[in-house]
Design a protein around this motif. Structure first.
Motif, mmCIF file in Angstrom:
data_model
loop_
_atom_site.group_PDB
_atom_site.id
_atom_site.type_symbol
_atom_site.label_atom_id
_atom_site.label_comp_id
_atom_site.label_asym_id
_atom_site.label_seq_id
_atom_site.Cartn_x
_atom_site.Cartn_y
_atom_site.Cartn_z
ATOM 1 N N LYS A 145 0.826 -1.207 0.000
ATOM 2 C CA LYS A 145 0.000 0.000 0.000
ATOM 3 C C LYS A 145 0.865 1.264 0.000
ATOM 4 N N SER A 146 1.955 1.249 0.784
ATOM 5 C CA SER A 146 2.852 2.401 0.849
ATOM 6 C C SER A 146 3.493 2.681 -0.508
ATOM 7 N N ALA A 147 4.002 1.636 -1.154
ATOM 8 C CA ALA A 147 4.639 1.802 -2.463
ATOM 9 C C ALA A 147 3.629 2.242 -3.514
ATOM 10 N N ASP A 148 2.422 1.674 -3.458
ATOM 11 C CA ASP A 148 1.375 2.035 -4.413
ATOM 12 C C ASP A 148 0.975 3.503 -4.259
ATOM 13 N N ARG A 149 0.878 3.968 -2.998
ATOM 14 C CA ARG A 149 0.540 5.370 -2.737
ATOM 15 C C ARG A 149 1.600 6.305 -3.302
ATOM 16 N N GLU A 150 2.865 5.967 -3.097
ATOM 17 C CA GLU A 150 3.957 6.813 -3.583
ATOM 18 C C GLU A 150 3.954 6.903 -5.105
ATOM 19 N N LEU A 151 3.701 5.776 -5.752
ATOM 20 C CA LEU A 151 3.655 5.792 -7.215
ATOM 21 C C LEU A 151 2.447 6.592 -7.711
ATOM 22 N N SER A 152 1.319 6.452 -7.043
ATOM 23 C CA SER A 152 0.121 7.222 -7.424
ATOM 24 C C SER A 152 0.374 8.712 -7.263
ATOM 25 N N LYS A 153 1.061 9.077 -6.186
ATOM 26 C CA LYS A 153 1.381 10.483 -5.959
ATOM 27 C C LYS A 153 2.310 11.010 -7.052
#
Length: 312
Positions: A220-228
């Motif tokens: 979830k953390s990595a996915d959030r960073e990529l989305s940002k």
């Protein structure tokens, strides 16, 4: 918080006006009723149709605010009417009213609050006049300070004067074509970064689904960073791509051209010439003055980063 308190005696009139508008009464008929009922504006004047429209179509009466890309989100403020009622009323706007509210020359990341650095949002006044505002801090959106507001007409006029003055310089006019190509090339680079991030995000999801051993929290953390990253780089790219509408070649009468130029061409010139405009509070409340004390320009530097700024 002083701007978010609801005066119930006044809110009753707004709710009644909203109900009448939902019943398809015209703005003219509603303002006549408001005058008979004794409801007046904050300055003590009778409501006019355009002023009432500015109130009824403003997201704040439903506890909402409008983002730069036109999305309505919760502002954290109080609600005078319900969201579904507001959406019903706003859908009644005429095409001209929609266009008048949407058209902002200096919307987007170019305009920031000089106090906190937050991007200014398009925010019409209670009287319906176009304006920009630093959003007040809320639990959902804590970044703004809410201390800067500026009339869009005055702001745009001042910025246009500075841009036309800059374009009148021969050394600047000669570089317009090359500068436009430079910024479009930067936009392409940003697009490549976005595509790369999307591929990484897709692979991340596939690896997690295949049981790579990655924890849910890490995924979830990595996915959030990529989305940002995708969101931010896409926004920057769209911003820079506006320069494609800038005319290349000599313009005999810049002032005349500006008066009749399409909004997208004007926006392109703003992006081409300016990285950022910081707006500061007025010296006094209700001030109708916009000058160098309120507005600070960061002019875009083309080519070598070490060259001296072209203007203050």
């Amino acid at each position: 918080m002083a701007y978010q308190r609801v005066r119930e005696a006044e809110a009753e009139g707004i709710r009644a006006a909203a109900s009448r508008r939902r019943a398809r009464q015209t703005l003219e008929a509603i303002t006549e009723w408001m005058a008979e009922a004794g409801y007046v504006t904050t300055l003590g004047n009778p409501f006019k149709p355009d002023v009432l429209a500015g109130v009824l179509y403003h997201p704040a009466i439903a506890g909402l605010r409008e983002t730069e890309d036109g999305q309505l989100v919760d502002s954290g403020g109080p609600r005078i009417i319900e969201v579904d009622e507001f959406l019903e009323i706003r859908a009644m706007r005429s095409d001209k009213e929609r266009a008048d509210q949407r058209e902002y020359l200096l919307s987007g990341p170019v305009s920031v609050c000089g106090l906190c650095g937050t991007t200014l949002g398009a925010s019409p006044s209670n009287a319906g006049a176009r304006g920009h505002r630093c959003p007040p801090p809320t639990k959902q959106h804590p970044d703004g300070c809410g201390k800067v507001r500026i009339n869009a007409d005055l702001y745009e006029t001042y910025v246009a004067e500075q841009i036309l003055g800059e374009l009148a310089k021969p050394e600047v006019a000669e570089l317009i074509g090359a500068a436009r190509d430079e910024l479009l090339a930067q936009a392409k680079g940003l697009d490549r970064e976005v595509e790369s991030a999307r591929r990484r995000q897709k692979k991340l999801g596939a690896d997690y689904a295949a049981g790579s051993g990655m924890s849910l929290a890490a995924f979830k953390s990595a996915d959030r960073e990529l989305s940002k990253l995708i969101r931010e780089q896409s926004t920057k790219s769209r911003h820079l791509k506006q320069v494609k509408h800038v005319p290349v070649g000599a313009v005999p009468d810049l002032v005349r051209w500006w008066k009749h130029a399409p909004l997208k061409a004007k926006k392109g010139l703003v992006v081409l010439l300016l990285e950022q405009i910081a707006v500061y509070p007025a010296a006094s409340r209700g001030s109708r003055t916009v000058d160098a004390d309120r507005v600070a320009f960061t002019w875009r530097q083309w080519g070598a980063a070490e060259q001296e700024p072209r203007s203050a």
